[in-house]
Scaffold this motif. Structure first.
Motif, short mmCIF file in Angstrom:
data_model
loop_
_atom_site.label_atom_id
_atom_site.label_comp_id
_atom_site.label_asym_id
_atom_site.label_seq_id
_atom_site.Cartn_x
_atom_site.Cartn_y
_atom_site.Cartn_z
N GLY A 1 0.88 -1.16 0.19
CA GLY A 1 0.12 0.00 0.03
C GLY A 1 0.95 1.33 0.12
O GLY A 1 1.75 1.58 0.70
N ASP A 2 0.64 1.95 -1.20
CA ASP A 2 1.71 3.33 -1.18
C ASP A 2 1.21 4.36 -0.16
O ASP A 2 2.32 4.90 0.33
CB ASP A 2 1.62 4.00 -2.41
N SER A 3 0.30 4.31 0.27
CA SER A 3 0.04 5.38 1.48
C SER A 3 0.42 5.20 2.64
O SER A 3 0.85 6.01 3.56
CB SER A 3 -1.52 6.04 1.51
N LEU A 4 0.78 3.78 3.16
CA LEU A 4 1.18 3.66 4.35
C LEU A 4 2.52 3.88 5.00
O LEU A 4 2.35 4.46 6.14
CB LEU A 4 1.02 1.91 4.45
N PRO A 5 3.40 3.85 4.12
CA PRO A 5 4.99 4.42 4.79
C PRO A 5 4.50 5.94 5.04
O PRO A 5 5.33 6.38 5.93
CB PRO A 5 5.77 4.01 3.62
N VAL A 6 3.78 6.56 3.87
CA VAL A 6 3.78 8.27 4.31
C VAL A 6 2.85 8.14 5.47
O VAL A 6 3.48 9.22 6.39
CB VAL A 6 3.02 8.58 3.04
N LEU A 7 2.06 7.64 5.62
CA LEU A 7 1.09 7.84 6.89
C LEU A 7 1.93 7.51 8.31
O LEU A 7 1.86 8.07 9.35
CB LEU A 7 -0.07 7.03 6.96
N ALA A 8 2.81 6.33 8.24
CA ALA A 8 3.67 6.08 9.29
C ALA A 8 4.67 7.26 9.55
O ALA A 8 4.94 7.54 10.88
CB ALA A 8 4.41 4.70 9.09
N ALA A 9 5.27 7.84 8.47
CA ALA A 9 6.08 8.93 8.61
C ALA A 9 5.61 10.10 9.22
O ALA A 9 6.20 10.86 9.97
CB ALA A 9 7.05 9.14 7.46
N LEU A 10 4.44 10.30 8.80
CA LEU A 10 3.53 11.44 9.30
C LEU A 10 3.20 11.41 10.70
O LEU A 10 2.80 12.47 11.49
CB LEU A 10 2.58 11.70 8.46
N GLU A 11 3.25 10.15 11.40
CA GLU A 11 2.77 9.64 12.53
C GLU A 11 1.28 9.79 12.47
O GLU A 11 0.78 10.65 13.62
CB GLU A 11 3.56 10.40 13.53
N ALA A 12 0.43 9.79 11.61
CA ALA A 12 -1.01 9.86 11.75
C ALA A 12 -1.68 9.08 12.43
O ALA A 12 -1.41 8.27 13.03
CB ALA A 12 -1.53 9.46 10.33
#
Length: 298
Positions: free
Chosen positions: A125-136
């Protein structure tokens, strides 16, 4: 979620609000929520899933937009990849927009949703590492108007799960107003599933660098020691640039943290080497991390 039960689908419910959707799931415990259906309907078509009912989320307008709250953006779980890829959204959360544009061909981007990407929790899932880095964080809607919040990393790691009749309503993302980069490698030219992906988020207020690596493990990986080390080298009050050897060292640090060498055997003999395929994957992660940080700092 895999079943070979022979029953056909019994009902389709189309609520117009989040609470109506939660109530519909409570009334039909065996029903399955569906938004874009890019993963769910593929499983149905293959005969891997036979839901007794569907609760369609496509008519819930509050899930298809976003609003602002205390320095954060509350993103509706029904936001499509195509919508997140547009310039106005990219100005708010650049890395998430970049991941949305890389999510696949147009028919997938037009249908697939942010909430579906999270709930499916596919490693690619492409959004998952971004959300993890953003600490969403996730805003979970439950029966009788209940709301609770959990870090997205807890759901992806299985530390907290959705209860029956609960839905992801919104994703709370901090608005950092700082450079963010998402890069991914695929096994072929053009849109495709990631073999590895890296998200880099700069947080100047905290003088921090956040990095998450996707697709190489069941959930995104955070190389925390590498983050702290590289953040200590950045001149946050100046131009923030780093020498090429520092960027290269960061890439190697991230790759070694996420794809470590084999542990030595208990008998004290030498550990076996990594396979050529694993070494190639490690080099790919190192290159992605180096390039992503370089772009963020430039």
């Amino acid at each position: 979620m895999t079943t070979h039960a022979p029953q056909a689908m019994q009902s389709v419910t189309l609520p117009t609000s989040l609470d109506e959707a939660v109530a519909a799931l409570g009334a039909m415990p065996a029903a399955v929520p569906v938004a874009g259906g890019t993963d769910l309907m593929a499983a149905v078509n293959k005969g891997l899933l036979r839901p007794s009912g569907l609760v369609g989320l496509g008519r819930i307008s509050e899930l298809r937009g976003w609003h602002y709250q205390d320095g954060h953006a509350l993103l509706g779980a029904g936001l499509t990849h195509a919508r997140m890829g547009r310039p106005d959204f990219a100005a708010l959360i650049p890395a998430l927009a970049a991941s949305a544009r890389a999510a696949g061909p147009p028919q997938i981007r037009n249908a697939g949703t942010l909430g579906g990407n999270i709930v499916t929790s596919a490693p690619t899932g492409d959004s998952l590492p971004v959300l993890a880095a953003l600490e969403a964080e996730l805003v979970i809607a439950g029966p009788e108007g209940a709301r609770r919040e959990i870090p997205v990393s807890h759901l992806l790691a299985g530390r907290e799960l959705l209860e029956p009749a609960e839905l992801i309503g919104f994703v709370r993302v901090p608005l950092l107003h700082a450079p963010q980069v998402f890069l991914k490698a695929t096994g072929r030219t053009g849109p495709g599933r990631a073999t590895a992906s890296v998200a880099i988020v700069l947080d100047p207020a905290r003088r921090g660098v956040r990095c998450a690596v996707g697709a190489i493990a069941p959930m995104p990986l955070r190389p925390l020691e590498a983050e702290r080390w590289i953040a200590s080298l950045i001149d946050w009050g100046g131009e923030r640039g780093l020498a090429p050897d520092a960027l290269a060292a960061f890439g190697e640090y991230v790759a070694a943290a996420c794809i470590p060498d084999h542990a030595p055997p208990a008998d004290g003999s030498e550990a076996p080497p990594l396979s050529p395929a694993v070494l190639h994957l490690r080099r790919t992660v190192a290159a992605l991390a180096r390039r992503a940080l370089g772009r963020a700092l430039s």
